[in-house]
Design an enzyme around this catalytic site. Structure first.
Site, PDB file in Angstrom:
ATOM      1  N   SER A 187       0.835  -1.201   0.000  1.00 13.02           N
ATOM      2  CA  SER A 187       0.000   0.000   0.000  1.00 13.02           C
ATOM      3  C   SER A 187       0.872   1.256   0.000  1.00 13.02           C
ATOM      4  O   SER A 187       1.681   1.445  -0.893  1.00 13.02           O
ATOM      5  CB  SER A 187      -0.946  -0.026   1.207  1.00 13.02           C
ATOM      6  N   ASP A 283      -7.932  -1.746  -7.929  1.00 11.56           N
ATOM      7  CA  ASP A 283      -7.580  -1.651  -6.517  1.00 11.56           C
ATOM      8  C   ASP A 283      -8.558  -0.738  -5.784  1.00 11.56           C
ATOM      9  O   ASP A 283      -8.868   0.370  -6.236  1.00 11.56           O
ATOM     10  CB  ASP A 283      -6.156  -1.098  -6.376  1.00 11.56           C
ATOM     11  N   HIS A 342      -7.533  -4.788  -1.803  1.00 17.27           N
ATOM     12  CA  HIS A 342      -6.332  -3.983  -1.577  1.00 17.27           C
ATOM     13  C   HIS A 342      -5.341  -4.786  -0.752  1.00 17.27           C
ATOM     14  O   HIS A 342      -5.647  -5.214   0.355  1.00 17.27           O
ATOM     15  CB  HIS A 342      -6.706  -2.684  -0.862  1.00 17.27           C
TER      16      HIS A 342
END
Length: 416
Positions: A187, A283, A342
């Site tokens: 991330s 995403d 994600h």
């Protein structure tokens, strides 16, 4: 007649109950197996980092979680930079400093699973590796390097120093003798995994195999100014607040504004160390930030409009075009799926989570072999369901030893 019907009913009921019991047993067995593969790991606080100015937002020392390798994995290291968004204002950073995302004082033992599992059947590639999970406590994607500390807030923006201090500590624990090393960033930490990829490699001059991986952190800059605004403004705020400009690649900042150098397509081509990207073309964080906040709810509800599906398809094309090209598969690899989620390496990394064609851990294993066996592999795979658009295409481009194979089929209407 009545007796026969009653007997038939009882038989059917017994069979039905037997099926239910078997299903519950299987679910319980799978759940137990999933739980058994995970374990808690205590934090390691890098106390000497304070004297180097390498501290979390609140001034506390940085920390990581370390699980030693075993067997033939003692010389192999996995170093993972954890993610968790960013703080772009003083108020946001103050709030963050009162949590484990801004202070090691709030960090508890971390649950290791997925790519951290010590079970060979669950995690055949990395089960016995040394595993390091670096906690994210600076709010600036490990890029901050501001010297001044405002006494009114006592906020420290020292992410770049944290990376350096933690690496020094881990090197002393045995990383310096690694035979193989992999740097991962998830991330918000996907960017520093790219930013520090070559630097990580240089820390290991005697390590034959060093590679880097971005897990759901390849956030692109789209052409539409309105859609690009959120990420651009956010990165600009990070640069200004955290003093990140001097940490960013000079080869990029010489050509464009510092905030634009946070976008991976503007800097990844300069990375010399092999880099692998694992991310969804849809995403959840990327589309909510780029298209509009909350658009993923239509995917979950299966009721996206024709207009929304068009936006998804347009974004997907931009995303795929922004990926590294597969003309040098020894240096670049990618696994791109079409699920609205994600990050993958902790919760999804398992042979049990198979996709329509190949799963991520298998594809990454194929790609990470080149430096071992002299092979080359570049994988860009987009698979259906549940995807935003029932008409979404899935594709597989595999390049091995300069041979290109392309497979493209339409997904079913109710994919997934």
């Amino acid at each position: 007649m009545m007796m026969a019907k009653t007997f038939q009913f009882v038989c059917v009921l017994i069979c039905f109950l037997a099926i239910i019991i078997n299903i519950e047993a299987c679910v319980k067995e799978n759940a137990t197996s999933y739980i058994d593969q995970g374990y808690y790991v205590e934090k390691t606080v890098v106390h000497n980092a304070v004297s180097k100015g390498a501290v979390c937002l609140d001034g506390s020392p940085p920390a990581y979680h370390f699980e030693p390798g075993f067997g033939d994995g003692v010389g192999k290291w996995l170093v993972h930079l954890s993610g968790g968004a960013w703080c772009t204002t003083v108020e946001e950073c103050l709030n963050r400093s009162k949590s484990d995302f801004g202070s090691s004082n709030y960090m508890k033992p971390w649950w290791f699973q997925g790519i951290y599992s010590k079970t060979r059947s669950v995690n055949p590639d990395f089960y016995n590796w040394n595993k390091v999970f670096v906690r994210y406590c600076d709010g600036g994607a490990f890029t901050g390097n501001a010297e001044y500390v405002d006494p009114a807030t006592n906020l420290h923006f020292r992410g770049a120093r944290i990376f350096k201090a933690v690496m020094e500590d881990v090197l002393a624990k045995g990383l310096k003798n690694a035979q193989s090393a992999l740097l991962i960033g998830s991330s918000a930490a996907g960017y520093p995994a790219m930013l520090y990829c070559d630097r990580f490699h240089k820390l290991l001059p005697n390590t034959p195999r060093v590679k880097c991986m971005v897990d759901a952190g390849y956030f692109i800059h789209v052409k539409d100014p309105h859609q690009a605004r959120n990420f651009t403004e956010m990165y600009k705020a990070i640069v200004n607040l955290h003093g990140s400009a001097k940490t960013l690649p000079k080869s990029c900042t010489k050509k464009m504004k510092p905030e634009m150098c946070f976008f991976p397509e503007n800097m990844q081509h300069k990375i010399k160390t092999p880099l692998y990207i694992a991310m969804s073309a849809f995403d959840k964080f990327q589309i909510n930030t780029t298209i509009y906040d909350g658009i993923n709810t239509c995917i979950e509800g299966g009721n996206c409009t024709a207009t929304e599906n068009k936006l998804f398809r347009e974004f997907r094309l931009e995303f795929l075009n922004a990926l590294p090209k597969g003309n040098n598969p020894k240096l670049r690899g990618a696994f791109i799926d079409a699920r609205n989620h994600h990050t993958q390496v902790q919760g999804w990394w398992s042979p049990k989570n198979v996709t329509t064609v190949k799963n991520l851990d298998h594809e990454f294993e194929l790609w990470k072999q080149p430096l071992v066996e002299g092979k080359a592999a570049y994988n860009r795979f987009l698979w259906s369901g549940p995807s935003p658009d029932p008409r979404a295409w899935r594709e597989l481009h595999v390049i091995r030893r300069s041979r290109v194979q392309a497979v493209e089929t339409a997904s079913s209407k109710n994919a997934g």
